[in-house]
Scaffold this active site. Structure first.
Site, PDB file in Angstrom:
ATOM      1  N   GLU A 120       9.882  -7.587  65.106  1.00 43.01           N
ATOM      2  CA  GLU A 120      11.288  -7.929  65.393  1.00 43.01           C
ATOM      3  C   GLU A 120      11.850  -8.723  64.222  1.00 43.01           C
ATOM      4  O   GLU A 120      11.087  -9.333  63.483  1.00 43.01           O
ATOM      5  CB  GLU A 120      11.369  -8.844  66.631  1.00 43.01           C
ATOM      6  CG  GLU A 120      10.882  -8.233  67.901  1.00 43.01           C
ATOM      7  CD  GLU A 120      10.678  -9.292  68.991  1.00 43.01           C
ATOM      8  OE1 GLU A 120      11.238 -10.397  68.897  1.00 43.01           O
ATOM      9  OE2 GLU A 120       9.913  -9.001  69.923  1.00 43.01           O
ATOM     10  N   LYS A 122      13.381 -11.964  62.452  1.00 47.45           N
ATOM     11  CA  LYS A 122      13.340 -13.397  62.746  1.00 47.45           C
ATOM     12  C   LYS A 122      14.745 -13.935  62.471  1.00 47.45           C
ATOM     13  O   LYS A 122      15.147 -14.126  61.323  1.00 47.45           O
ATOM     14  CB  LYS A 122      12.302 -14.088  61.874  1.00 47.45           C
ATOM     15  CG  LYS A 122      12.157 -15.558  62.191  1.00 47.45           C
ATOM     16  CD  LYS A 122      10.948 -16.127  61.486  1.00 47.45           C
ATOM     17  CE  LYS A 122      10.734 -17.585  61.788  1.00 47.45           C
ATOM     18  NZ  LYS A 122      11.892 -18.436  61.586  1.00 47.45           N
ATOM     19  N   ASP A 124      17.803 -16.238  62.030  1.00 44.69           N
ATOM     20  CA  ASP A 124      17.923 -17.621  61.578  1.00 44.69           C
ATOM     21  C   ASP A 124      19.076 -18.280  62.336  1.00 44.69           C
ATOM     22  O   ASP A 124      20.191 -18.366  61.859  1.00 44.69           O
ATOM     23  CB  ASP A 124      18.198 -17.625  60.069  1.00 44.69           C
ATOM     24  CG  ASP A 124      17.914 -18.976  59.460  1.00 44.69           C
ATOM     25  OD1 ASP A 124      17.392 -19.848  60.184  1.00 44.69           O
ATOM     26  OD2 ASP A 124      18.219 -19.167  58.284  1.00 44.69           O
ATOM     27  N   TYR A 251      14.410 -12.539  73.204  1.00 43.83           N
ATOM     28  CA  TYR A 251      13.131 -11.920  72.853  1.00 43.83           C
ATOM     29  C   TYR A 251      11.942 -12.425  73.670  1.00 43.83           C
ATOM     30  O   TYR A 251      10.818 -12.029  73.405  1.00 43.83           O
ATOM     31  CB  TYR A 251      12.838 -12.102  71.359  1.00 43.83           C
ATOM     32  CG  TYR A 251      12.961 -13.543  70.899  1.00 43.83           C
ATOM     33  CD1 TYR A 251      14.117 -13.966  70.257  1.00 43.83           C
ATOM     34  CD2 TYR A 251      11.957 -14.465  71.138  1.00 43.83           C
ATOM     35  CE1 TYR A 251      14.261 -15.281  69.855  1.00 43.83           C
ATOM     36  CE2 TYR A 251      12.092 -15.785  70.738  1.00 43.83           C
ATOM     37  CZ  TYR A 251      13.253 -16.184  70.092  1.00 43.83           C
ATOM     38  OH  TYR A 251      13.408 -17.486  69.697  1.00 43.83           O
ATOM     39  N   LYS A 339       7.779 -14.198  56.271  1.00 44.56           N
ATOM     40  CA  LYS A 339       9.061 -14.703  55.768  1.00 44.56           C
ATOM     41  C   LYS A 339       9.560 -13.870  54.590  1.00 44.56           C
ATOM     42  O   LYS A 339       8.788 -13.430  53.753  1.00 44.56           O
ATOM     43  CB  LYS A 339       8.893 -16.159  55.306  1.00 44.56           C
ATOM     44  CG  LYS A 339       8.475 -17.115  56.411  1.00 44.56           C
ATOM     45  CD  LYS A 339       9.646 -17.615  57.199  1.00 44.56           C
ATOM     46  CE  LYS A 339      10.416 -18.615  56.408  1.00 44.56           C
ATOM     47  NZ  LYS A 339      10.856 -19.771  57.161  1.00 44.56           N
ATOM     48  N   CYS A 433      40.174 -23.892  23.962  1.00 45.31           N
ATOM     49  CA  CYS A 433      39.103 -22.900  24.017  1.00 45.31           C
ATOM     50  C   CYS A 433      37.930 -23.376  23.155  1.00 45.31           C
ATOM     51  O   CYS A 433      38.128 -23.729  21.989  1.00 45.31           O
ATOM     52  CB  CYS A 433      39.623 -21.565  23.512  1.00 45.31           C
ATOM     53  SG  CYS A 433      38.294 -20.383  23.277  1.00 45.31           S
ATOM     54  N   CYS A 436      37.818 -21.045  19.868  1.00 46.15           N
ATOM     55  CA  CYS A 436      38.838 -20.918  18.822  1.00 46.15           C
ATOM     56  C   CYS A 436      39.846 -22.059  18.850  1.00 46.15           C
ATOM     57  O   CYS A 436      40.830 -22.021  18.114  1.00 46.15           O
ATOM     58  CB  CYS A 436      39.555 -19.576  18.957  1.00 46.15           C
ATOM     59  SG  CYS A 436      40.507 -19.439  20.480  1.00 46.15           S
ATOM     60  N   CYS A 451      41.970 -18.342  27.814  1.00 46.85           N
ATOM     61  CA  CYS A 451      42.226 -18.540  26.390  1.00 46.85           C
ATOM     62  C   CYS A 451      43.225 -17.451  26.025  1.00 46.85           C
ATOM     63  O   CYS A 451      42.917 -16.263  26.143  1.00 46.85           O
ATOM     64  CB  CYS A 451      40.948 -18.367  25.574  1.00 46.85           C
ATOM     65  SG  CYS A 451      41.317 -18.247  23.806  1.00 46.85           S
ATOM     66  N   CYS A 456      40.248 -14.088  20.117  1.00 49.42           N
ATOM     67  CA  CYS A 456      39.263 -15.160  20.280  1.00 49.42           C
ATOM     68  C   CYS A 456      37.845 -14.610  20.108  1.00 49.42           C
ATOM     69  O   CYS A 456      37.474 -13.636  20.756  1.00 49.42           O
ATOM     70  CB  CYS A 456      39.412 -15.780  21.667  1.00 49.42           C
ATOM     71  SG  CYS A 456      38.097 -16.957  22.018  1.00 49.42           S
TER      72      CYS A 456
END
Ligand code: IVH
Length: 691
Positions: A120, A122, A124, A251, A339, A433, A436, A451, A456
């Site tokens: 099944e 798991k 969370d 379950y 897991k 920037c 540049c 920029c 650039c």
């Protein structure tokens, strides 16, 4: 001797440290519903403590976190004693761990007994214990410390999937719920006292929707669906819980005063038949290897589940045998959790860097102390944008949570502010920037900063990467492109075609074969059709579809470069914005020089109508919509679909064949689900393309 004493003292110091940390994090997790480290890290701390205590049992004290099953019971709610201990599960992290679990317990199983396994997901979420008296929902509790839980009945009553009376009438037939596996008699004869165990949770899509709403309203978002769900179920006003999208999957039967199924498989069928929601991906196997293999198929598919799962559970099907096997500590011997690899970890944010996208947008990224997340070492992660950094108050020097899920690039989800030392530095968006020195701009209504300098040098990386991807130059990945730029071999995309064999051979890690392969794929790219070349130039607003129309209309790069706004707007699908953008690009001297150099290098495709009418391609006749963030720019994905004969459109309708869904997909994804259009993730699309 002295050395031995020193080792002992250090170990005891570590023991005290671990206990303190575990108690702190356990309180944050179980009582405050606001953990600041990942489950995997918590498990690591606990395992280290268990190991020390196993080696030195005389050091165990009653207040050690190992001596407590689960959480402290909060004072907020009345207490509910559980009719039987609410056990947890031992963890396995790979197939071998599961096999050694089974080898261990096999010794306790009578020889010759046929063993089946039920697998099944798991879930969370938050464990809930549902009490039924005379078939009516009478009380609902949290797990608490495993023997006493908290009474959250009014909150659970608001959860739509908690049956208030069983058996639940089947909405379709109007009669009693579907009866499967010969459970007819059982459904008619439900024990007077029945206690069912399940997991309450929030579905991922509901969670994302909710967090977006909270973010819009300027509130504090939830770290994950588990905390959000647990928080809602454990707060005092049930009318708030009622508004939240909480779900349930059951379950186990904890207690009953009448007969209930004696196998897990039949138990799931029974619960379902009398109206409890149960998972629809459970499977029964006659061999452990098959059960493990099934679990493993879900590692890659975990994002397909509608809820967060942190692994799969393998259970011995025979419930009497499960009972006989008993438990070790708080873990039953008859079941084990395999897991999934953790998808988050914490590490130190050493510094930040800034990338500039093709369009000039500044993308901050995190430079991290190397950390392993789900088997991959992460040293860089995106920080999305500077607004996000400010909103989350991420600082240089912070411990930060790094997440990685599915195909999504790793990102920093937030700081662990409680462990700050005071030496952390706030992050300010740059005023200029970094490549540049041009003052940056912020466009009205957008969070991104830009920029504005079209030339650039910071944009070069992205421009080259984009060109290479669209022109399909194999072997010229991100790293090599950066290397070529760094050593000055590539200053614009046309330079790719001037690279000499000798120059490549001087570079780190370039041997003969790699060099020849790269030169060959650069050579091959010269024959790419006109629409690809136009798309690869990265002209703002010109993606694959527009490039196709342009190629079909102009037939050659020379004609395209002469296009006027007037001529362009005559083409279907090209409006004034696109037209203006194209003309601005084609009129710039640097771009005209670039085209001249590309032509000189041999790139001068004339219209290849065969590629425009993609009949016979693998995806011929199929329409696609792309939504969300994928691992590559959307244009690139679209080009791949188109080169296989597919069509990419913008909005989802009943006629759409597939919706390709990336991270943070929103309304288009929802629409696709609503209309029942086939949904592909990136991996599924790649499979289809390779097909
Ligand atoms: S069986 C003897 N099955 O995972 C029964 N637990 O880390 C032991 N969980 O506290 C539990 N999905 O709340 C079982 N399909 C599932 C589950 C599941 C989620 C939770 C459960 C438990 C935790 C253990």
């Amino acid at each position: 001797m002295a050395e031995g004493r020193q080792v002992t003292a250090n170990l005891q110091k570590r023991l005290a440290e671990l206990r303190e940390q575990i108690n702190f994090h356990s309180h944050r997790y179980h009582v405050l519903d606001d953990p600041i480290i990942s489950d995997a890290e918590y498990d690591r701390l606990l395992r280290e403590l268990i190991q020390i205590e196993t080696e030195h049992p005389d050091w165990i004290t009653p207040d050690s976190p190992t001596q407590r099953v689960g959480a402290q019971v909060s004072e907020k709610f009345p207490k509910v004693p559980h009719p039987a201990p609410i056990l947890s599960l031992a963890n396995a992290f790979n197939g071998d761990d599961v096999r050694s679990w089974y080898t261990r317990i096999s010794k306790l199983i009578p020889a010759g007994r046929k063993i089946a396994f039920v697998v099944e997901p798991k879930i969370d979420g938050l464990t809930v214990i549902l009490h039924y008296r005379n078939s009516v929902f009478a009380q609902g509790a949290t797990r608490g410390d495993g023997s006493i839980g908290e009474d959250i009945t009014p909150n659970l009553r608001t959860v739509r999937s908690v049956p208030l009376k069983i058996p639940v009438a089947d909405s379709k037939s109007g009669s009693h719920a579907r009866i499967s596996g010969g459970m007819g008699a059982a459904t008619a004869n439900i024990p007077k006292r029945l206690v069912v165990r399940g997991e309450a949770f929030i579905e991922t899509k509901d969670f994302e929707k909710m967090n977006k709403q909270i973010e819009k309203a300027g509130g504090k978002t939830f770290a994950n669906p588990r905390n959000a769900g647990a928080g809602f179920l454990r707060q005092l006003d049930p009318s708030i819980t009622a508004k939240r999208p909480i779900n349930l999957l059951c379950y186990a039967i904890v207690d009953a005063d009448g007969p209930t199924p004696r196998s897990q498989w039949e138990l799931l069928e029974y619960l379902s038949a009398i109206g409890f929601p149960v998972t629809d991906i459970a499977k029964k196997f006659d061999s452990l290897d098959k059960a493990i293999a099934y679990c493993e198929t879900w590692i890659d598919k975990r994002d397909k589940l509608s809820f967060e799962a942190d692994g799969m559970v393998i259970k011995i099907d025979d419930l009497d045998l499960q009972q006989e096997l008993g438990f070790v500590g708080k873990d039953p011997r008859g079941a084990i959790a395999l897991k999934f690899p953790a998808r988050e970890a914490t590490t130190k944010l050493i510094d930040i860097g800034v990338n500039i996208g093709r369009t000039g947008v500044m993308a901050p990224y995190a430079i991290l102390e190397a950390v392993n997340v789900g088997g991959v070492t992460i040293e860089r992660a995106t920080l999305h944008n500077f607004n996000d950094i400010a909103r989350k108050d991420i600082r240089i020097g912070d411990r930060v949570i790094v997440k990685r899920s599915g195909d999504v690039i790793p990102y920093v989800s937030g700081p662990v502010a409680v462990v700050r030392t005071g030496k952390e530095k706030k992050i300010e968006p740059p005023k200029k920037c970094p490549f540049c020195d041009t003052p940056i701009v912020r466009r009205e209504g957008e969070v991104a900063i830009y920029c504005p300098n079209r030339d650039c040098p910071g944009k070069l990386d992205r421009a080259v990467q984009f060109f290479v991807a669209v022109m399909d130059i194999e072997g010229l990945g991100e790293k090599i492109a950066s290397q070529l730029i760094e050593v000055g071999l590539v200053e614009n995309v046309a330079d790719i075609y001037s690279i000499k064999r000798d120059q490549l051979l001087q570079l780190e890690k370039f041997a003969d074969k790699k060099t020849d392969n790269l030169l060959q794929s650069i050579e091959n790219s010269k024959t790419q059709p006109l629409d690809r070349l136009i798309a690869a130039l990265g002209i703002p607003h010109v993606g694959g579809t527009v490039a196709e129309s342009l190629a079909a209309h102009f037939g050659s790069i020379d004609e395209f470069m002469k296009a006027t706004e007037e001529k362009l707007t005559e083409i279907e699908g090209i409006g004034p914005t696109i037209a203006a953008s194209i003309v601005e690009w084609t009129q710039r001297k640097t771009n005209r020089d670039l085209i001249a150099r590309l032509k000189k290098a041999g790139l001068n495709p004339k219209i290849d109508r065969a590629t425009l009418k993609p009949s016979g391609g693998k995806l011929s006749g199929k329409t696609f919509v792309i939504t969300g963030t994928l691992s590559k720019p959307r244009d690139e994905i679209a080009s791949m679909i188109k080169s296989a004969g597919g069509k990419v459109i913008d909005s989802v309708s009943q006629k759409t064949d597939y919706v390709v869904v990336g991270d943070s997909a929103g309304s288009k994804y929802a629409k696709a689900q609503e209309l029942g259009v086939a949904i592909l993730d990136e991996a599924a699309l790649m499979k289809l393309l390779k097909g």
